[in-house]
Write a protein that holds these residues in place. Structure first.
Motif, PDB file in Angstrom:
ATOM      1  N   ASN A   1       1.146  12.947   4.879  1.00 25.69           N
ATOM      2  CA  ASN A   1       2.543  13.102   4.472  1.00 25.69           C
ATOM      3  C   ASN A   1       2.845  14.541   4.082  1.00 25.69           C
ATOM      4  O   ASN A   1       3.907  15.064   4.396  1.00 25.69           O
ATOM      5  N   GLU A   2       1.909  15.174   3.422  1.00 27.58           N
ATOM      6  CA  GLU A   2       2.110  16.572   3.025  1.00 27.58           C
ATOM      7  C   GLU A   2       2.245  17.471   4.259  1.00 27.58           C
ATOM      8  O   GLU A   2       3.114  18.338   4.318  1.00 27.58           O
ATOM      9  N   ALA A   3       1.406  17.231   5.261  1.00 32.54           N
ATOM     10  CA  ALA A   3       1.466  18.033   6.485  1.00 32.54           C
ATOM     11  C   ALA A   3       2.768  17.792   7.235  1.00 32.54           C
ATOM     12  O   ALA A   3       3.336  18.716   7.816  1.00 32.54           O
ATOM     13  N   LEU A   4       3.252  16.558   7.229  1.00 31.71           N
ATOM     14  CA  LEU A   4       4.522  16.254   7.904  1.00 31.71           C
ATOM     15  C   LEU A   4       5.665  17.048   7.298  1.00 31.71           C
ATOM     16  O   LEU A   4       6.542  17.530   8.010  1.00 31.71           O
ATOM     17  N   SER A   5       5.646  17.206   5.995  1.00 31.77           N
ATOM     18  CA  SER A   5       6.729  17.934   5.328  1.00 31.77           C
ATOM     19  C   SER A   5       6.671  19.435   5.632  1.00 31.77           C
ATOM     20  O   SER A   5       7.641  20.144   5.415  1.00 31.77           O
ATOM     21  N   ARG A   6       5.540  19.917   6.159  1.00 33.52           N
ATOM     22  CA  ARG A   6       5.395  21.342   6.480  1.00 33.52           C
ATOM     23  C   ARG A   6       5.544  21.640   7.972  1.00 33.52           C
ATOM     24  O   ARG A   6       5.314  22.762   8.404  1.00 33.52           O
ATOM     25  N   LEU A   7       5.930  20.653   8.746  1.00 30.92           N
ATOM     26  CA  LEU A   7       6.115  20.883  10.185  1.00 30.92           C
ATOM     27  C   LEU A   7       7.218  21.906  10.424  1.00 30.92           C
ATOM     28  O   LEU A   7       8.106  22.092   9.585  1.00 30.92           O
ATOM     29  N   LYS A   8       7.173  22.530  11.586  1.00 32.53           N
ATOM     30  CA  LYS A   8       8.230  23.467  11.966  1.00 32.53           C
ATOM     31  C   LYS A   8       9.543  22.705  12.112  1.00 32.53           C
ATOM     32  O   LYS A   8       9.566  21.520  12.451  1.00 32.53           O
ATOM     33  N   THR A   9      10.638  23.415  11.891  1.00 37.18           N
ATOM     34  CA  THR A   9      11.971  22.805  11.892  1.00 37.18           C
ATOM     35  C   THR A   9      12.278  21.996  13.158  1.00 37.18           C
ATOM     36  O   THR A   9      12.775  20.877  13.043  1.00 37.18           O
ATOM     37  N   PRO A  10      11.987  22.497  14.365  1.00 41.33           N
ATOM     38  CA  PRO A  10      12.301  21.676  15.555  1.00 41.33           C
ATOM     39  C   PRO A  10      11.545  20.339  15.562  1.00 41.33           C
ATOM     40  O   PRO A  10      12.098  19.318  15.966  1.00 41.33           O
ATOM     41  N   CYS A  11      10.303  20.347  15.115  1.00 36.39           N
ATOM     42  CA  CYS A  11       9.518  19.110  15.068  1.00 36.39           C
ATOM     43  C   CYS A  11      10.074  18.165  14.011  1.00 36.39           C
ATOM     44  O   CYS A  11      10.153  16.951  14.239  1.00 36.39           O
ATOM     45  N   LYS A  12      10.458  18.706  12.885  1.00 37.38           N
ATOM     46  CA  LYS A  12      11.058  17.870  11.839  1.00 37.38           C
ATOM     47  C   LYS A  12      12.346  17.222  12.339  1.00 37.38           C
ATOM     48  O   LYS A  12      12.585  16.040  12.121  1.00 37.38           O
ATOM     49  N   LYS A  13      13.168  18.004  13.012  1.00 38.94           N
ATOM     50  CA  LYS A  13      14.445  17.488  13.532  1.00 38.94           C
ATOM     51  C   LYS A  13      14.199  16.375  14.548  1.00 38.94           C
ATOM     52  O   LYS A  13      14.859  15.339  14.527  1.00 38.94           O
ATOM     53  N   LEU A  14      13.233  16.585  15.419  1.00 31.61           N
ATOM     54  CA  LEU A  14      12.888  15.584  16.423  1.00 31.61           C
ATOM     55  C   LEU A  14      12.420  14.285  15.760  1.00 31.61           C
ATOM     56  O   LEU A  14      12.873  13.194  16.112  1.00 31.61           O
ATOM     57  N   LEU A  15      11.547  14.409  14.781  1.00 30.63           N
ATOM     58  CA  LEU A  15      11.083  13.227  14.056  1.00 30.63           C
ATOM     59  C   LEU A  15      12.224  12.549  13.313  1.00 30.63           C
ATOM     60  O   LEU A  15      12.359  11.327  13.340  1.00 30.63           O
ATOM     61  N   TYR A  16      13.035  13.339  12.638  1.00 32.24           N
ATOM     62  CA  TYR A  16      14.168  12.798  11.869  1.00 32.24           C
ATOM     63  C   TYR A  16      15.101  11.993  12.771  1.00 32.24           C
ATOM     64  O   TYR A  16      15.445  10.850  12.464  1.00 32.24           O
ATOM     65  N   ASP A  17      15.474  12.585  13.879  1.00 34.27           N
ATOM     66  CA  ASP A  17      16.377  11.898  14.816  1.00 34.27           C
ATOM     67  C   ASP A  17      15.733  10.638  15.391  1.00 34.27           C
ATOM     68  O   ASP A  17      16.400   9.619  15.574  1.00 34.27           O
ATOM     69  N   SER A  18      14.440  10.698  15.671  1.00 29.56           N
ATOM     70  CA  SER A  18      13.730   9.536  16.196  1.00 29.56           C
ATOM     71  C   SER A  18      13.691   8.403  15.184  1.00 29.56           C
ATOM     72  O   SER A  18      13.866   7.233  15.539  1.00 29.56           O
ATOM     73  N   VAL A  19      13.470   8.745  13.925  1.00 30.66           N
ATOM     74  CA  VAL A  19      13.449   7.727  12.872  1.00 30.66           C
ATOM     75  C   VAL A  19      14.826   7.095  12.722  1.00 30.66           C
ATOM     76  O   VAL A  19      14.944   5.869  12.590  1.00 30.66           O
ATOM     77  N   LEU A  20      15.869   7.912  12.767  1.00 30.71           N
ATOM     78  CA  LEU A  20      17.224   7.360  12.675  1.00 30.71           C
ATOM     79  C   LEU A  20      17.499   6.373  13.812  1.00 30.71           C
ATOM     80  O   LEU A  20      18.077   5.306  13.588  1.00 30.71           O
ATOM     81  N   LEU A  21      17.081   6.730  15.020  1.00 29.78           N
ATOM     82  CA  LEU A  21      17.264   5.828  16.165  1.00 29.78           C
ATOM     83  C   LEU A  21      16.492   4.523  15.961  1.00 29.78           C
ATOM     84  O   LEU A  21      16.986   3.442  16.277  1.00 29.78           O
ATOM     85  N   THR A  22      15.302   4.635  15.430  1.00 28.65           N
ATOM     86  CA  THR A  22      14.495   3.439  15.176  1.00 28.65           C
ATOM     87  C   THR A  22      15.161   2.560  14.127  1.00 28.65           C
ATOM     88  O   THR A  22      15.253   1.338  14.287  1.00 28.65           O
ATOM     89  N   LEU A  23      15.654   3.168  13.054  1.00 26.17           N
ATOM     90  CA  LEU A  23      16.319   2.397  12.003  1.00 26.17           C
ATOM     91  C   LEU A  23      17.585   1.713  12.521  1.00 26.17           C
ATOM     92  O   LEU A  23      17.914   0.604  12.097  1.00 26.17           O
ATOM     93  N   GLU A  24      18.278   2.354  13.455  1.00 25.91           N
ATOM     94  CA  GLU A  24      19.488   1.758  14.036  1.00 25.91           C
ATOM     95  C   GLU A  24      19.174   0.511  14.865  1.00 25.91           C
ATOM     96  O   GLU A  24      20.045  -0.332  15.072  1.00 25.91           O
ATOM     97  N   SER A  25      17.929   0.378  15.305  1.00 22.35           N
ATOM     98  CA  SER A  25      17.562  -0.776  16.120  1.00 22.35           C
ATOM     99  C   SER A  25      17.417  -2.059  15.290  1.00 22.35           C
ATOM    100  O   SER A  25      17.377  -3.153  15.842  1.00 22.35           O
TER     101      SER A  25
END
Length: 129
Positions: free
Chosen positions: A58-82
Protein backbone atom coordinates in the motif's frame (compact mmCIF):
# COMPACT_ATOMS: atom_id res chain seq x y z
CA UNK A 1 0.14 -9.51 -18.87
CA UNK A 2 -2.96 -9.70 -16.73
CA UNK A 3 -3.28 -13.47 -16.71
CA UNK A 4 -6.14 -15.81 -17.42
CA UNK A 5 -8.60 -14.09 -15.11
CA UNK A 6 -8.14 -10.65 -16.63
CA UNK A 7 -8.09 -9.08 -13.18
CA UNK A 8 -5.65 -8.07 -10.47
CA UNK A 9 -5.91 -9.40 -6.94
CA UNK A 10 -5.75 -6.79 -4.20
CA UNK A 11 -5.39 -7.46 -0.49
CA UNK A 12 -5.62 -5.18 2.53
CA UNK A 13 -1.87 -4.58 2.66
CA UNK A 14 -0.59 -5.17 -0.84
CA UNK A 15 -1.32 -6.21 -4.38
CA UNK A 16 -1.27 -10.00 -4.51
CA UNK A 17 -0.66 -10.08 -8.27
CA UNK A 18 2.02 -7.43 -8.02
CA UNK A 19 4.16 -8.56 -10.95
CA UNK A 20 1.23 -8.46 -13.35
CA UNK A 21 0.05 -5.07 -12.12
CA UNK A 22 3.56 -3.63 -12.11
CA UNK A 23 4.26 -4.69 -15.70
CA UNK A 24 0.82 -3.59 -16.86
CA UNK A 25 1.17 -0.13 -15.31
CA UNK A 26 4.67 0.22 -16.70
CA UNK A 27 3.55 -0.64 -20.23
CA UNK A 28 0.32 1.37 -20.19
CA UNK A 29 2.12 4.47 -18.91
CA UNK A 30 4.91 4.29 -21.52
CA UNK A 31 5.01 6.54 -24.52
CA UNK A 32 4.80 4.83 -27.90
CA UNK A 33 8.54 5.28 -28.37
CA UNK A 34 9.38 3.92 -24.91
CA UNK A 35 7.21 0.88 -25.61
CA UNK A 36 8.90 0.26 -28.95
CA UNK A 37 12.33 0.41 -27.29
CA UNK A 38 11.20 -1.84 -24.46
CA UNK A 39 9.91 -4.46 -26.93
CA UNK A 40 13.09 -4.28 -29.02
CA UNK A 41 15.20 -5.04 -25.96
CA UNK A 42 13.36 -8.32 -25.52
CA UNK A 43 13.73 -7.26 -21.93
CA UNK A 44 10.42 -8.24 -20.42
CA UNK A 45 12.31 -10.30 -17.83
CA UNK A 46 15.40 -8.08 -17.61
CA UNK A 47 13.76 -5.76 -15.10
CA UNK A 48 13.48 -8.42 -12.38
CA UNK A 49 15.89 -6.62 -10.03
CA UNK A 50 13.96 -3.36 -10.37
CA UNK A 51 10.64 -5.15 -9.86
CA UNK A 52 11.91 -7.01 -6.78
CA UNK A 53 12.67 -3.67 -5.19
CA UNK A 54 9.27 -2.25 -6.03
CA UNK A 55 6.83 -4.62 -4.31
CA UNK A 56 3.38 -3.11 -4.54
CA UNK A 57 2.55 -2.64 -0.88
CA UNK A 58 0.00 0.00 0.00
CA UNK A 59 2.84 2.38 0.77
CA UNK A 60 4.42 1.74 -2.63
CA UNK A 61 1.09 2.28 -4.39
CA UNK A 62 0.81 5.73 -2.85
CA UNK A 63 4.26 6.60 -4.29
CA UNK A 64 3.50 5.61 -7.89
CA UNK A 65 4.05 8.16 -10.63
CA UNK A 66 1.05 10.37 -11.37
CA UNK A 67 0.06 8.70 -14.69
CA UNK A 68 0.01 5.27 -13.01
CA UNK A 69 -2.01 6.61 -10.09
CA UNK A 70 -4.52 8.18 -12.47
CA UNK A 71 -4.84 4.94 -14.43
CA UNK A 72 -5.43 2.95 -11.25
CA UNK A 73 -7.86 5.54 -9.88
CA UNK A 74 -9.95 5.55 -13.04
CA UNK A 75 -9.90 1.75 -13.20
CA UNK A 76 -11.13 1.48 -9.61
CA UNK A 77 -13.93 3.95 -10.31
CA UNK A 78 -15.02 1.87 -13.31
CA UNK A 79 -14.97 -1.27 -11.19
CA UNK A 80 -17.02 0.37 -8.44
CA UNK A 81 -19.58 1.52 -11.03
CA UNK A 82 -20.13 -2.12 -12.00
CA UNK A 83 -21.72 -2.82 -8.60
CA UNK A 84 -25.44 -2.14 -8.19
CA UNK A 85 -25.13 -0.63 -4.70
CA UNK A 86 -22.45 1.59 -3.23
CA UNK A 87 -20.37 0.95 -0.10
CA UNK A 88 -22.72 2.92 2.16
CA UNK A 89 -25.78 0.96 1.00
CA UNK A 90 -24.00 -2.32 1.73
CA UNK A 91 -22.90 -1.06 5.14
CA UNK A 92 -26.44 0.09 5.95
CA UNK A 93 -27.77 -3.36 5.05
CA UNK A 94 -25.15 -5.03 7.23
CA UNK A 95 -26.09 -2.75 10.12
CA UNK A 96 -29.85 -3.27 9.70
CA UNK A 97 -30.34 -6.50 11.65
CA UNK A 98 -33.96 -6.97 10.53
CA UNK A 99 -33.21 -6.53 6.81
CA UNK A 100 -30.02 -8.61 7.08
CA UNK A 101 -31.85 -11.53 8.68
CA UNK A 102 -34.39 -11.56 5.83
CA UNK A 103 -31.56 -12.42 3.44
CA UNK A 104 -30.80 -16.07 2.72
CA UNK A 105 -27.50 -17.43 4.01
CA UNK A 106 -26.10 -17.24 0.50
CA UNK A 107 -27.21 -13.60 0.10
CA UNK A 108 -25.61 -12.75 3.45
CA UNK A 109 -22.32 -14.30 2.38
CA UNK A 110 -22.44 -12.47 -0.97
CA UNK A 111 -23.11 -9.21 0.89
CA UNK A 112 -20.02 -9.73 3.06
CA UNK A 113 -17.88 -10.49 0.00
CA UNK A 114 -19.11 -7.43 -1.93
CA UNK A 115 -18.68 -5.20 1.10
CA UNK A 116 -15.11 -6.41 1.59
CA UNK A 117 -14.30 -5.93 -2.08
CA UNK A 118 -15.67 -2.39 -2.03
CA UNK A 119 -13.72 -1.51 1.11
CA UNK A 120 -10.49 -2.64 -0.52
CA UNK A 121 -11.30 -0.65 -3.66
CA UNK A 122 -12.08 2.47 -1.63
CA UNK A 123 -8.81 2.04 0.23
CA UNK A 124 -7.01 1.86 -3.11
CA UNK A 125 -8.75 5.07 -4.24
CA UNK A 126 -7.38 6.86 -1.17
CA UNK A 127 -3.89 5.51 -1.77
CA UNK A 128 -3.68 6.73 -5.36
CA UNK A 129 -5.42 10.11 -5.02
Amino acid sequence: MVGEEGAFVLGWDEVLTEEELSVTLKVLCMSEEEFREYKEQDGWEDDSEEEENSALSNEALSRLKTPCKKLLYDSVLLTLESYRADLKAEQDLLNNKEAYEKLSRREQQALHVRYGQKRILHQLLQLVQ
